[in-house]
Design a protein around this motif. Structure first.
Motif, PDB file in Angstrom:
ATOM      1  N   VAL A  90       0.854  -1.199   0.000  1.00  0.00           N
ATOM      2  CA  VAL A  90       0.000   0.000   0.000  1.00  0.00           C
ATOM      3  C   VAL A  90       0.885   1.243   0.000  1.00  0.00           C
ATOM      4  O   VAL A  90       0.687   2.169  -0.787  1.00  0.00           O
ATOM      5  CB  VAL A  90      -0.947   0.002   1.234  1.00  0.00           C
ATOM      6  N   ALA A  91       1.904   1.239   0.856  1.00  0.00           N
ATOM      7  CA  ALA A  91       2.819   2.380   0.959  1.00  0.00           C
ATOM      8  C   ALA A  91       3.508   2.645  -0.381  1.00  0.00           C
ATOM      9  O   ALA A  91       3.561   3.788  -0.854  1.00  0.00           O
ATOM     10  CB  ALA A  91       3.859   2.109   2.046  1.00  0.00           C
ATOM     11  N   GLU A  92       4.007   1.581  -1.005  1.00  0.00           N
ATOM     12  CA  GLU A  92       4.738   1.757  -2.266  1.00  0.00           C
ATOM     13  C   GLU A  92       3.820   2.275  -3.370  1.00  0.00           C
ATOM     14  O   GLU A  92       4.192   3.134  -4.154  1.00  0.00           O
ATOM     15  CB  GLU A  92       5.377   0.429  -2.675  1.00  0.00           C
ATOM     16  N   ARG A  93       2.594   1.743  -3.407  1.00  0.00           N
ATOM     17  CA  ARG A  93       1.665   2.189  -4.458  1.00  0.00           C
ATOM     18  C   ARG A  93       1.261   3.643  -4.254  1.00  0.00           C
ATOM     19  O   ARG A  93       1.205   4.420  -5.202  1.00  0.00           O
ATOM     20  CB  ARG A  93       0.409   1.308  -4.448  1.00  0.00           C
ATOM     21  N   LEU A  94       0.977   4.022  -3.002  1.00  0.00           N
ATOM     22  CA  LEU A  94       0.543   5.399  -2.751  1.00  0.00           C
ATOM     23  C   LEU A  94       1.708   6.376  -2.932  1.00  0.00           C
ATOM     24  O   LEU A  94       1.516   7.506  -3.376  1.00  0.00           O
ATOM     25  CB  LEU A  94      -0.087   5.520  -1.352  1.00  0.00           C
TER      26      LEU A  94
ATOM     27  N   GLY B 136       2.261   9.581  -5.725  1.00  0.00           N
ATOM     28  CA  GLY B 136       2.583  10.940  -5.264  1.00  0.00           C
ATOM     29  C   GLY B 136       1.710  11.429  -4.122  1.00  0.00           C
ATOM     30  O   GLY B 136       1.508  12.634  -3.956  1.00  0.00           O
ATOM     31  N   TYR B 137       1.171  10.515  -3.335  1.00  0.00           N
ATOM     32  CA  TYR B 137       0.365  10.927  -2.172  1.00  0.00           C
ATOM     33  C   TYR B 137       1.199  11.771  -1.222  1.00  0.00           C
ATOM     34  O   TYR B 137       2.356  11.443  -0.949  1.00  0.00           O
ATOM     35  CB  TYR B 137      -0.119   9.684  -1.411  1.00  0.00           C
ATOM     36  N   PRO B 138       0.632  12.836  -0.663  1.00  0.00           N
ATOM     37  CA  PRO B 138       1.355  13.593   0.364  1.00  0.00           C
ATOM     38  C   PRO B 138       1.677  12.677   1.550  1.00  0.00           C
ATOM     39  O   PRO B 138       0.916  11.750   1.848  1.00  0.00           O
ATOM     40  CB  PRO B 138       0.371  14.681   0.796  1.00  0.00           C
TER      41      PRO B 138
END
Ligand SMILES: Nc1ncnc2c1ncn2[C@@H]1O[C@H](COP(=O)(O)OP(=O)(O)OP(=O)(O)O)[C@@H](O)[C@H]1O
Length: 180
Positions: A93-97, A101-103
């Protein structure tokens, strides 16, 4: 039959929902698009704050008795026949977000939500029929097939299949602990 596909942002709801709808010959509906089209929700910054009761009422008026896959992290508020909660390892999830470019803050919130089962708990509070599916290490097609098999076998509830507590150390760098 109404199938709601929910889960933390980035777990793969949209990808899986579209495959699932195609395989079953169901309509595909995105909660966000539906809410925007119907004027449900208030823009707050870049987000749309959706009143979940209004959403559920409007969706039931429109889709009761129809075959539809409803995609979105609020779809578990719709009284669907079955709610599928997609799970993915918090690192994924972290890598995809991050790739999207999620803040930082939004990324941390979502990684934490996946880590501690936020959407699963909400879904269980809202609906009797909740099926959890782990997408980790599977292709979207495999996930869609697994959902179809479970529904065909008449499974109504299957929860508690993942435990991300061991993932905590791995995702620590993504979490905003200092801001607590
Ligand atoms: N097993 C899998 N199931 C679903 N998606 C996967 C899987 N493996 C890899 N992916 C990829 O992960 C990404 C998930 O994006 P997707 O937009 O479907 O997620 P989402 O949960 O709908 O996110 P959001 O809630 O932000 O819209 C896609 O690029 C997809 O190809």
């Amino acid at each position: 039959m109404i199938i709601a596909i929910t889960g933390t942002p980035g777990v793969g709801k949209t990808t899986v929902s579209k495959i699932l709808a195609g395989r079953l010959g169901y309509e595909y509906v995105s909660v966000k698009d539906f809410a925007v089209e119907r004027g449900i929700g208030t823009p707050v910054g870049e987000e749309l704050e959706i009143d979940v009761d209004e959403l559920a009422d409007a969706m039931m008026r429109e889709f009761a008795g129809r075959d539809v896959v409803i995609d979105g992290h609020l779809s578990h508020y719709v009284p669907a026949d079955v709610v599928i909660v997609l799970r993915a390892h918090p690192k994924l999830v972290a890598e995809r977000l991050e790739a999207r470019g999620y803040p930082r803050k939004k990324l941390a919130e979502n990684v934490e939500a996946e880590l501690i089962d936020v959407i699963l708990v909400e879904a269980i509070e809202e609906n009797e029929n909740v099926i959890e599916v782990d997408t980790t290490g599977k292709t979207p097609k495999e996930v869609a097939n697994e959902i179809i098999r479970l529904i065909e076998r008449g499974v109504k509830k299957r929860v508690g299949i993942v435990d991300w507590s061991d993932a905590y150390d791995e995702v620590l760098p993504y979490l905003n602990l200092s801001e607590g």
